[in-house]
Design an enzyme around this catalytic site. Structure first.
Site, PDB file in Angstrom:
ATOM      1  N   CYS A  67      14.804  -4.661   4.628  1.00 20.31           N
ATOM      2  CA  CYS A  67      16.011  -4.194   3.941  1.00 20.31           C
ATOM      3  C   CYS A  67      16.420  -2.883   4.605  1.00 20.31           C
ATOM      4  O   CYS A  67      15.951  -2.597   5.714  1.00 20.31           O
ATOM      5  CB  CYS A  67      15.789  -4.071   2.425  1.00 20.31           C
ATOM      6  SG  CYS A  67      14.642  -2.781   1.898  1.00 20.31           S
ATOM      7  N   GLY A  68      17.280  -2.100   3.980  1.00 24.30           N
ATOM      8  CA  GLY A  68      17.730  -0.875   4.627  1.00 24.30           C
ATOM      9  C   GLY A  68      16.587   0.082   4.911  1.00 24.30           C
ATOM     10  O   GLY A  68      16.454   0.617   6.003  1.00 24.30           O
ATOM     11  N   THR A  69      15.754   0.282   3.899  1.00 24.34           N
ATOM     12  CA  THR A  69      14.625   1.209   4.028  1.00 24.34           C
ATOM     13  C   THR A  69      13.281   0.504   4.158  1.00 24.34           C
ATOM     14  O   THR A  69      12.293   1.141   4.540  1.00 24.34           O
ATOM     15  CB  THR A  69      14.530   2.106   2.781  1.00 24.34           C
ATOM     16  OG1 THR A  69      14.378   1.250   1.644  1.00 24.34           O
ATOM     17  CG2 THR A  69      15.766   2.970   2.620  1.00 24.34           C
ATOM     18  N   ASP A  86      17.782  -8.476   3.537  1.00 24.38           N
ATOM     19  CA  ASP A  86      19.087  -8.343   2.879  1.00 24.38           C
ATOM     20  C   ASP A  86      20.078  -7.906   3.955  1.00 24.38           C
ATOM     21  O   ASP A  86      19.748  -7.868   5.158  1.00 24.38           O
ATOM     22  CB  ASP A  86      19.001  -7.395   1.666  1.00 24.38           C
ATOM     23  CG  ASP A  86      18.911  -5.912   2.054  1.00 24.38           C
ATOM     24  OD1 ASP A  86      18.775  -5.607   3.257  1.00 24.38           O
ATOM     25  OD2 ASP A  86      18.957  -5.076   1.136  1.00 24.38           O
ATOM     26  N   HIS A  91      -7.440  -3.022   6.813  1.00 24.05           N
ATOM     27  CA  HIS A  91      -7.993  -2.533   5.548  1.00 24.05           C
ATOM     28  C   HIS A  91      -7.480  -3.292   4.329  1.00 24.05           C
ATOM     29  O   HIS A  91      -8.235  -3.496   3.378  1.00 24.05           O
ATOM     30  CB  HIS A  91      -7.653  -1.049   5.349  1.00 24.05           C
ATOM     31  CG  HIS A  91      -8.362  -0.145   6.322  1.00 24.05           C
ATOM     32  ND1 HIS A  91      -8.772   1.123   5.992  1.00 24.05           N
ATOM     33  CD2 HIS A  91      -8.727  -0.325   7.619  1.00 24.05           C
ATOM     34  CE1 HIS A  91      -9.363   1.696   7.036  1.00 24.05           C
ATOM     35  NE2 HIS A  91      -9.335   0.833   8.044  1.00 24.05           N
ATOM     36  N   HIS A 107     -13.686  -3.335   2.023  1.00 21.89           N
ATOM     37  CA  HIS A 107     -12.262  -3.674   1.914  1.00 21.89           C
ATOM     38  C   HIS A 107     -12.066  -4.942   1.073  1.00 21.89           C
ATOM     39  O   HIS A 107     -11.120  -5.033   0.294  1.00 21.89           O
ATOM     40  CB  HIS A 107     -11.653  -3.854   3.309  1.00 21.89           C
ATOM     41  CG  HIS A 107     -11.641  -2.580   4.095  1.00 21.89           C
ATOM     42  ND1 HIS A 107     -11.171  -1.393   3.583  1.00 21.89           N
ATOM     43  CD2 HIS A 107     -12.061  -2.296   5.352  1.00 21.89           C
ATOM     44  CE1 HIS A 107     -11.288  -0.438   4.483  1.00 21.89           C
ATOM     45  NE2 HIS A 107     -11.834  -0.964   5.571  1.00 21.89           N
TER      46      HIS A 107
HETATM   47  C1  RB5 Z   1      21.117  -1.884   0.304  1.00 20.48           C
HETATM   48  O1  RB5 Z   1      22.232  -1.056   0.421  1.00 20.48           O
HETATM   49  C2  RB5 Z   1      19.857  -1.058   0.237  1.00 20.48           C
HETATM   50  O2  RB5 Z   1      19.757  -0.446  -1.002  1.00 20.48           O
HETATM   51  C3  RB5 Z   1      18.647  -1.936   0.504  1.00 20.48           C
HETATM   52  O3  RB5 Z   1      18.786  -2.534   1.750  1.00 20.48           O
HETATM   53  C4  RB5 Z   1      17.310  -1.234   0.544  1.00 20.48           C
HETATM   54  O4  RB5 Z   1      17.341  -0.129   1.391  1.00 20.48           O
HETATM   55  C5  RB5 Z   1      16.706  -0.938  -0.752  1.00 20.48           C
HETATM   56  O5  RB5 Z   1      15.592  -0.400  -0.854  1.00 20.48           O
END
Ligand code: RB5
Length: 141
Positions: free
Chosen positions: A64-66, A7, A97, A133
């Site tokens: 994504c961001g996280t 994203d 695993h 596994h």
């Molecule tokens: C987008 O702002 C953010 O929410 C997305 O990239 C992600 O981190 C969601 O888990």
């Protein structure tokens, strides 16, 4: 072939990983997004998951961001085992695993240098094929 998507929160890191894959002459398919305009990460999780499940791609990378939202979305799709990794140990362990078929990364969590090492570990570590596994993965499915 490796399917890769992100994203907007993972876009910059995706571009760094694409440069790495290109330099290493590893075949990949960039399924988006293609700029930093705000998008919804479940759409990109689905594109990579479909590519992996159809055997078009041997594995996938999602950012994504996280790394969390996009991995949650991917893991809702039957047959996908997506692992968010922030270090090389877990990247290796999840291949050995869990036979994970998608790596998730957080573009706002790991820097480019570490992310590329995590990608390398994930791509180069085979599944252990240990019976315990195999049994556990069968129970997930
Ligand atoms: C987008 O702002 C953010 O929410 C997305 O990239 C992600 O981190 C969601 O888990």
């Amino acid at each position: 072939m490796i399917a890769i998507a992100s994203d907007h929160g993972g876009f910059a890191l995706k571009q760094e990983i694409i440069t790495y894959l290109t330099d290493k002459k590893l075949e990949f398919k960039d399924l988006g997004c293609y700029d930093e305009a705000s998008v919804d990460y479940p759409e990109y999780a689905r594109l990579v998951a479909q590519s992996v499940l159809s055997n078009e791609a041997k594995c996938g990378i999602l950012i994504c961001g996280t790394g969390i939202g996009i991995s949650i979305a991917a893991n809702k799709i039957k047959g996908i085992r997506c692992a968010v990794c922030t270090d090389c140990f877990t990247a290796r362990a999840t291949r050995e695993h869990n036979d994970s078929n998608i790596l998730a990364l957080g573009g706002r969590v790991v820097g480019g240098g570490l992310a590329l090492q995590i990608v390398e570990e994930f791509l180069n570590t085979p599944f252990s094929n240990d019976q315990r596994h195999i049994n556990r993965i069968a129970k997930i499915e």
